[in-house]
Design a protein around this motif. Structure first.
Motif, PDB file in Angstrom:
ATOM      1  N   THR A  42       8.749  -1.985  -6.861  1.00 34.90           N
ATOM      2  CA  THR A  42      10.124  -1.377  -7.104  1.00 34.90           C
ATOM      3  C   THR A  42      11.177  -2.244  -7.582  1.00 34.90           C
ATOM      4  N   ARG A  43      12.078  -1.583  -8.102  1.00 36.27           N
ATOM      5  CA  ARG A  43      13.319  -2.470  -8.583  1.00 36.27           C
ATOM      6  C   ARG A  43      13.800  -3.533  -7.492  1.00 36.27           C
ATOM      7  N   ALA A  44      14.420  -4.456  -7.810  1.00 32.63           N
ATOM      8  CA  ALA A  44      14.967  -5.303  -6.994  1.00 32.63           C
ATOM      9  C   ALA A  44      16.420  -4.888  -6.263  1.00 32.63           C
ATOM     10  N   VAL A  45      17.042  -3.828  -6.768  1.00 42.31           N
ATOM     11  CA  VAL A  45      18.189  -3.563  -6.099  1.00 42.31           C
ATOM     12  C   VAL A  45      18.018  -2.124  -5.697  1.00 42.31           C
ATOM     13  N   GLU A  46      18.876  -1.795  -4.585  1.00 44.49           N
ATOM     14  CA  GLU A  46      18.891  -0.215  -4.211  1.00 44.49           C
ATOM     15  C   GLU A  46      20.341   0.020  -3.876  1.00 44.49           C
ATOM     16  N   THR A  47      20.794   1.136  -3.891  1.00 44.36           N
ATOM     17  CA  THR A  47      22.139   1.363  -3.514  1.00 44.36           C
ATOM     18  C   THR A  47      22.567   0.996  -2.192  1.00 44.36           C
ATOM     19  N   VAL A  48      23.822   0.458  -1.808  1.00 41.19           N
ATOM     20  CA  VAL A  48      24.055   0.161  -0.545  1.00 41.19           C
ATOM     21  C   VAL A  48      23.904   1.311   0.639  1.00 41.19           C
ATOM     22  N   ASP A  69      32.787  -6.638 -14.466  1.00 45.20           N
ATOM     23  CA  ASP A  69      33.217  -5.375 -14.212  1.00 45.20           C
ATOM     24  C   ASP A  69      34.498  -5.338 -13.285  1.00 45.20           C
ATOM     25  N   GLU A  70      35.319  -4.563 -13.848  1.00 44.91           N
ATOM     26  CA  GLU A  70      36.565  -4.384 -13.151  1.00 44.91           C
ATOM     27  C   GLU A  70      36.494  -3.670 -11.735  1.00 44.91           C
ATOM     28  N   ASP A  71      35.593  -2.790 -11.427  1.00 44.70           N
ATOM     29  CA  ASP A  71      35.396  -2.173 -10.032  1.00 44.70           C
ATOM     30  C   ASP A  71      34.477  -2.927  -9.211  1.00 44.70           C
ATOM     31  N   ALA A  72      34.160  -4.262  -9.548  1.00 45.94           N
ATOM     32  CA  ALA A  72      33.447  -5.014  -8.724  1.00 45.94           C
ATOM     33  C   ALA A  72      33.902  -5.150  -7.386  1.00 45.94           C
ATOM     34  N   GLY A  73      34.933  -4.934  -7.215  1.00 44.78           N
ATOM     35  CA  GLY A  73      35.247  -5.276  -5.791  1.00 44.78           C
ATOM     36  C   GLY A  73      35.198  -3.947  -4.910  1.00 44.78           C
ATOM     37  N   ALA A  74      35.091  -2.675  -5.566  1.00 48.86           N
ATOM     38  CA  ALA A  74      34.646  -1.368  -4.869  1.00 48.86           C
ATOM     39  C   ALA A  74      33.118  -1.527  -4.376  1.00 48.86           C
ATOM     40  N   ALA A  75      32.902  -1.599  -3.103  1.00 48.93           N
ATOM     41  CA  ALA A  75      31.645  -1.625  -2.491  1.00 48.93           C
ATOM     42  C   ALA A  75      31.331  -0.233  -1.782  1.00 48.93           C
ATOM     43  N   GLY A  76      31.231   0.796  -2.610  1.00 45.46           N
ATOM     44  CA  GLY A  76      31.050   2.133  -2.030  1.00 45.46           C
ATOM     45  C   GLY A  76      29.419   2.219  -1.855  1.00 45.46           C
ATOM     46  N   ASP A  77      29.124   3.380  -1.244  1.00 47.89           N
ATOM     47  CA  ASP A  77      27.561   3.715  -1.138  1.00 47.89           C
ATOM     48  C   ASP A  77      26.651   3.625  -2.496  1.00 47.89           C
ATOM     49  N   ASP A  78      27.417   3.876  -3.695  1.00 50.31           N
ATOM     50  CA  ASP A  78      26.732   3.898  -4.773  1.00 50.31           C
ATOM     51  C   ASP A  78      26.569   2.241  -5.372  1.00 50.31           C
ATOM     52  N   ALA A  79      27.357   1.453  -4.840  1.00 50.73           N
ATOM     53  CA  ALA A  79      27.302   0.204  -5.114  1.00 50.73           C
ATOM     54  C   ALA A  79      25.827  -0.622  -4.899  1.00 50.73           C
ATOM     55  N   LEU A  80      25.483  -1.459  -5.745  1.00 52.46           N
ATOM     56  CA  LEU A  80      24.069  -2.047  -5.714  1.00 52.46           C
ATOM     57  C   LEU A  80      23.956  -3.505  -4.816  1.00 52.46           C
TER      58      LEU A  80
ATOM     59  N   LYS B   4      12.126   9.867 -15.828  1.00 58.02           N
ATOM     60  CA  LYS B   4      13.394   9.207 -15.856  1.00 58.02           C
ATOM     61  C   LYS B   4      13.327   8.172 -14.623  1.00 58.02           C
ATOM     62  N   SER B   5      14.078   6.873 -14.684  1.00 58.58           N
ATOM     63  CA  SER B   5      14.035   6.268 -13.489  1.00 58.58           C
ATOM     64  C   SER B   5      15.465   6.848 -12.830  1.00 58.58           C
ATOM     65  N   SER B   6      15.287   6.638 -11.388  1.00 58.50           N
ATOM     66  CA  SER B   6      16.391   7.234 -10.717  1.00 58.50           C
ATOM     67  C   SER B   6      17.757   6.310 -10.890  1.00 58.50           C
ATOM     68  N   LEU B   7      17.489   5.055 -11.383  1.00 57.40           N
ATOM     69  CA  LEU B   7      18.520   4.163 -11.806  1.00 57.40           C
ATOM     70  C   LEU B   7      18.404   3.837 -13.021  1.00 57.40           C
ATOM     71  N   SER B   8      19.310   3.964 -13.855  1.00 59.23           N
ATOM     72  CA  SER B   8      19.286   3.875 -15.282  1.00 59.23           C
ATOM     73  C   SER B   8      19.126   2.308 -15.541  1.00 59.23           C
ATOM     74  N   GLY B   9      18.254   2.023 -16.534  1.00 63.86           N
ATOM     75  CA  GLY B   9      18.177   0.685 -16.625  1.00 63.86           C
ATOM     76  C   GLY B   9      16.819  -0.082 -16.151  1.00 63.86           C
ATOM     77  N   PHE B  10      16.622   0.593 -14.750  1.00 67.24           N
ATOM     78  CA  PHE B  10      15.600  -0.311 -13.756  1.00 67.24           C
ATOM     79  C   PHE B  10      14.520   0.523 -13.659  1.00 67.24           C
ATOM     80  N   PRO B  11      13.598   0.457 -14.681  1.00 69.91           N
ATOM     81  CA  PRO B  11      12.201   1.083 -14.697  1.00 69.91           C
ATOM     82  C   PRO B  11      11.460   0.834 -13.490  1.00 69.91           C
TER      83      PRO B  11
END
Lengths: 444, 444
Positions: A42-48, A69-80, B4-11
């Motif tokens: 699986t990919r190394a990242v998941e959403t938080v 990325d200017e939004d880097a500070g915003a660590a919502g659930d969709d952040a990685l 399609k991968s569920s996170l674009s760019g992370f196959p």
């Protein structure tokens, strides 16, 4: 072997150490594939949001964001964030790809995971895990709980490590027993019991009384259960002798008995019933496994897991599973630090083809190609230095054979360990089987 | 195959797709090891300072910070980020471990890297690279520039991909030539020439004139050089015919001639001299390589690299090297999307041992263990469903053989493709060699 990594908690191996790690990884892969497990990554990242769904170890997660990325500070659930284990990503993978998988689905997954914990031996910030799981669609026969213990015992048994012991318990057994004596906060009791090895029975009894309101009698009963450890199925009688009855307890006893009975038969000495095993993560619902290296118990568990009935679900469809995870980096670190095993040489190369003069490089490549065609790893010297220097090149790397080609087209090969030099034909010569590839051999 | 991968760019691959990727990775590893390259892995993170030292692609870097860390905002040079290639981490590794390595040191490294770029086919945010490099201490014979082209041609030639072409140039050749015609801003000229395929010769000429102050004559000369492409060493004459002379040009010509001459001899049709190849990264100092899949040029280069004389240094000690990097994910994505190859089945399993009744599970495990002892991948059915259902279990996964054990102790094995069923002994039966493991076969 005690080199320090330049970034604490992020170990990196030298080539000869990496050979030991590769041997461990190859051995695990082969065992898993012989048992029909499919490879998945699986990919190394998941959403938080995904990672913290079970809401337990938020402090340890590494967030990932684009540097610019200017939004880097915003660590919502969709952040990685980087995954901290392979179970949570696998559960997501199963749900996303359920339409493409054949259930029961058995997979192995060998990848790095990251945790921002304080580094110490056996606890790195970047480390490799090797997981096996079987996941069903709606239901999963209990037999897989038995099978996975056997597969793991076989996999660990093939590694250059000391004696190990799988310690198995069953959450139903524990929960049913506690309920039977009137303690209903199972997670609470398990949390206390989990501290047994650290703080001792007396303090655990106090905790049970002060935090969970247990009576003396209840605390004594709970501790009696946790004291049971057997190398066969006699734990069943010992539990019965405590005089507690509960249907869930019966179910758990029958399940654990089935695992232990088969394990005693197939992998004697590798498995015990240990009714003190609690496992921290609260998604386990039945069998739970831990594994220690005998004589190295302070290293902690090198392989843990269990049965989970509801880790993954999609609408009203659930995917129950059972799985175990081997701490590969923890094992390899211990193998290297304690010198349990070592590679027979530093490099894959078995033969160095020397150059008599600088123009013979292309002809030497022909010799090398002929040898490689039979699966022999070969290097060609880059320049026609004195033979002594070319031999030293091989010697420094542990390359066992050096090849000489004369102007008259005759070939000789020398074993630089014995000094023996014999005529050889590039089209038919073979090294002894044990010299072809570097071997990883247990130390005496 | 176009999930399609569920996170674009992370196959992420399905199990049968992962078998294709594993085949590619195993093939590369075997080729590299047959040529004596040692496996090395570096940690996934570097300090931001280390990554941006060459100061080129800061926008693409993923920063890493502990989710709960109060200093997370502070992105100084000591902050951590995911590596975006394997060359920069390897250079650091060489410097840190120089005292433990034998030079020239040849290593391969197969790992994931991360870049926060806009995803598109052939450009993922998480992808696997397979690198080989040889690094010397102080100096490195030019012959390694020749050898690495040959190793890569052999490695790519073993993969299930269409015809490929290595396009090789030499930075000295280009720089010497430009200097010979009076253009001294080599990086500037290379940047313009690099746009040739995108914007055409006319626009490149304009760029050379407007941005670098080149005359018509100089622009024409520079473009004449870039137009030279030969399948043999005739590029030397063609360059000479342009009437430019410079000692660095001579050196570059001699080097490139050596590479092309040997490649024509050993891997005919795989390599060309292409004097338009510029390569973006400015640490290359001699040979530069790019590789295209013939007929798939729009995919971009699938394997690039070059000679770097000063990527790594420690005090006044430098470690020159030459290396190439294969874009594994880019290749695998193309193989899957265009159906160049596929796995012969979904799972490792070659044999499913069925259950006649529920009590025979343990005996079935004995059969499975006997088969596995000879390296045959086996699964055992988890419950004694009707044989039709057990056979369907095998059929859905492409498992070719189903094993039956009778109460009287006789065994039979059925090839479910042909329907043929024959008596078999668990201690001696073998599947045909081609059925033992899943094969990855090129499509017609």
């Amino acid at each position: 072997m005690a080199r320090k990594s330049s970034l604490s908690g992020f170990p990196e191996w030298l080539p000869q150490e990496r050979l030991v790690e590769l041997h461990v990884l190859d051995t695990l892969r082969r065992t898993f594939e012989l048992h029909g497990f499919s490879s998945v990554e699986t990919r190394a990242v998941e959403t938080v949001g995904q990672l913290l769904r079970k809401g337990e170890i938020d402090k340890e997660v590494y967030a990932v964001s684009r540097l610019q990325d200017e939004d880097a500070g915003a660590a919502g659930d969709d952040a990685l964030a980087l995954h901290f284990d392979l179970t949570v990503p696998f559960a997501r993978y199963v749900v996303e790809n359920a339409g493409h998988l054949a259930f029961p689905f058995r997979r192995y997954q060998i990848q790095k995971v990251w945790r921002g914990e304080r580094p110490q031996e056996g606890r790195a910030r970047e480390f490799t895990q090797a997981d096996i799981d079987v996941v069903g669609d709606g239901s999963l026969p209990f037999r897989y709980d038995v099978e996975l213990a056997l597969v793991i015992a076989e996999a660990l048994g093939a590694l250059p490590i000391p004696e190990f012991q799988l310690r198995i318990n069953n959450r139903k057994l524990a929960e049913g027993f506690y309920r039977g004596i009137g303690l209903t906060d199972t997670p609470g009791v398990l949390r206390s019991i989990d501290k047994l090895e650290k703080i001792g029975a007396g303090k655990v009894a106090e905790l049970l009384k002060s935090e969970l309101g247990a009576t003396d009698e209840q605390a004594r009963s709970a501790l009696s259960l946790a004291a049971i450890r057997t190398e066969d199925t006699s734990f069943v009688e010992q539990v019965r002798a405590l005089g507690v009855s509960d249907p869930l307890l019966d179910e758990g006893l029958a399940e654990l008995e089935q695992v232990i009975a088969e394990a005693v038969r197939r992998v004697p000495g590798r498995v015990i019933a240990d009714l003190s095993i609690a496992r921290g993560l609260d998604y386990y619902t039945g069998t739970v496994y831990e594994t220690v290296l005998v004589g190295h118990e302070s290293l902690g568990s090198i392989c843990s897991g269990g049965r989970y009935d509801a880790l993954a679900s999609k609408g009203n469809r659930t995917f129950p599973g059972v799985g175990l995870s081997i701490g590969v980096t923890r094992l390899v670190t211990r193998i290297l630090n304690q010198d349990f095993a070592a590679a027979s040489r530093q490099v894959p190369t078995a033969v160095l083809v020397t150059l008599a003069d600088d123009d013979s490089w292309s002809a030497a490549q022909d010799v090398a190609a002929a040898l490689r065609g039979r699966g022999i790893p070969v290097e060609v010297a880059a320049s026609a230095e004195k033979f002594g220097k070319q031999i030293k090149f091989a010697d420094r790397r542990g390359i066992p054979f050096v090849w000489f080609t004369s102007a008259d087209g005759t070939h000789e090969v020398k074993d630089i360990r014995s000094g023996e030099q014999v005529p050889a034909d590039p089209l038919s010569w073979n090294p002894p089987a044990g010299d072809r590839w570097p071997a990883v051999l247990p130390r005496a």
